[in-house]
Scaffold this motif. Structure first.
Motif, short mmCIF file in Angstrom:
data_model
loop_
_atom_site.label_atom_id
_atom_site.label_comp_id
_atom_site.label_asym_id
_atom_site.label_seq_id
_atom_site.Cartn_x
_atom_site.Cartn_y
_atom_site.Cartn_z
N THR A 57 0.82 -1.21 0.00
CA THR A 57 0.00 0.00 0.00
C THR A 57 0.85 1.26 0.00
OG1 THR A 57 -0.13 -0.12 2.42
CG2 THR A 57 -1.92 -1.14 1.15
N GLU A 58 2.08 1.15 0.55
CA GLU A 58 2.93 2.33 0.63
C GLU A 58 3.67 2.56 -0.69
OE1 GLU A 58 5.56 -0.81 2.81
OE2 GLU A 58 3.46 -0.57 2.21
N THR A 59 4.13 3.80 -0.86
CA THR A 59 4.95 4.14 -2.01
C THR A 59 6.36 3.62 -1.78
OG1 THR A 59 3.66 6.15 -2.46
CG2 THR A 59 5.88 6.01 -3.43
#
Length: 210
Positions: A57-59
Motif C-alpha cells: 500500500t505504501e509508495t
C-alpha cells in the motif's frame, strides 16, 4: 565455449535471492513461478517491480531499494563451483576458450574483473553488443567458431539453460549442461550431458568423447 550468466557466474541465483529478500522486507513472498518463467523465456534479468508494487500500500522508494538490492546481489555474484579448476584444465590442455553470451560486453568485463578473472584468458568473447541474434538463435556460437577458426565438431559448449543449449545444438555443437539452483527446474535433456559441476568430468575426457 562457455555461456556466462548462470554458468560461469551464478547471477541467476544471485538475482533471485536478492529479489526474494526485497519482497520479504515488505512482508511478501516472491512469485517463484513468474521468476522461473522469465528465466526460461530468456528475456533478461527478471525485475518484478510491478508485481511488488501491486502487493503493497505504501509508495516504494525504488532508488533506495534498488541500491540495497544491487549491493546484496553483487555480494552473491561469485564464480560457480569448479569453474577455476575447469579453466585451469583448459589452459593445461592448450584448448581455445570463448564466452558466448546474451549479456552486453560491459557486464561481462565488469563481472570477470570482480571475481579476478582476466578477460584476456578467453580467446574470443561474443556478447549482445555484437548485434547478433540472441540465443536460442545459433548466430553467436557460429560467430565464435569463425573467430576461433574451429568447426562445430571440434567444439564443446557449456550451458545452464534450455535457451543456451538450443543455440549450441542448432550451431551443431555438442553441449554439456551445468544447471544452477534456478535452471535445475527446467528440462535440460536436449543437452548431450548434464553435470552438477562443470569440472565433474575432466575436460580431457570430454574432448576425447567428441
Amino acid at each position: 565455449m562457455y555461456d556466462f550468466d548462470g554458468l560461469l557466474i551464478d547471477s541467476e541465483t544471485a538475482g533471485l535471492i536478492s529479489w526474494t529478500e526485497v519482497y520479504e522486507s515488505f512482508g511478501h513472498s516472491i512469485d517463484r513461478d513468474h521468476w522461473l518463467a522469465e528465466t526460461l523465456a530468456g528475456r533478461g534479468p527478471c525485475m518484478p517491480k510491478e508485481q511488488l508494487a501491486a502487493l503493497v500500500t505504501e509508495t516504494i522508494d525504488w532508488d533506495t531499494v534498488e541500491a540495497l538490492r544491487l549491493k546484496r546481489r553483487d555480494e552473491l555474484l561469485v564464480l560457480r563451483p569448479g569453474v577455476r579448476e575447469h579453466l585451469a584444465q583448459a589452459e593445461e590442455l592448450g584448448a581455445l576458450t570463448g564466452i558466448v553470451s546474451n549479456a552486453p560486453d560491459w557486464w561481462i568485463s565488469q563481472r570477470l574483473a570482480a571475481v579476478g578473472l582476466e578477460e584476456s584468458r578467453f580467446d574470443v568473447v561474443i556478447t549482445k553488443s555484437a548485434g547478433l541474434a540472441k540465443k536460442p538463435a545459433p548466430d553467436a556460437y557460429l560467430a565464435a567458431l569463425d573467430k576461433l577458426g574451429a568447426t562445430a565438431a571440434e567444439a564443446i559448449a557449456f550451458e545452464d539453460s534450455p535457451i543456451g543449449i538450443r543455440a549450441a545444438r542448432q550451431a551443431g555443437i555438442r553441449c554439456v549442461a551445468v544447471p544452477n539452483a534456478v535452471t535445475e527446474n527446467f528440462d535440460l535433456t536436449i543437452a548431450d550431458l548434464v553435470l552438477d559441476r562443470i569440472d565433474a568430468v575432466p575436460l580431457a575426457e570430454l574432448l576425447d568423447r567428441r
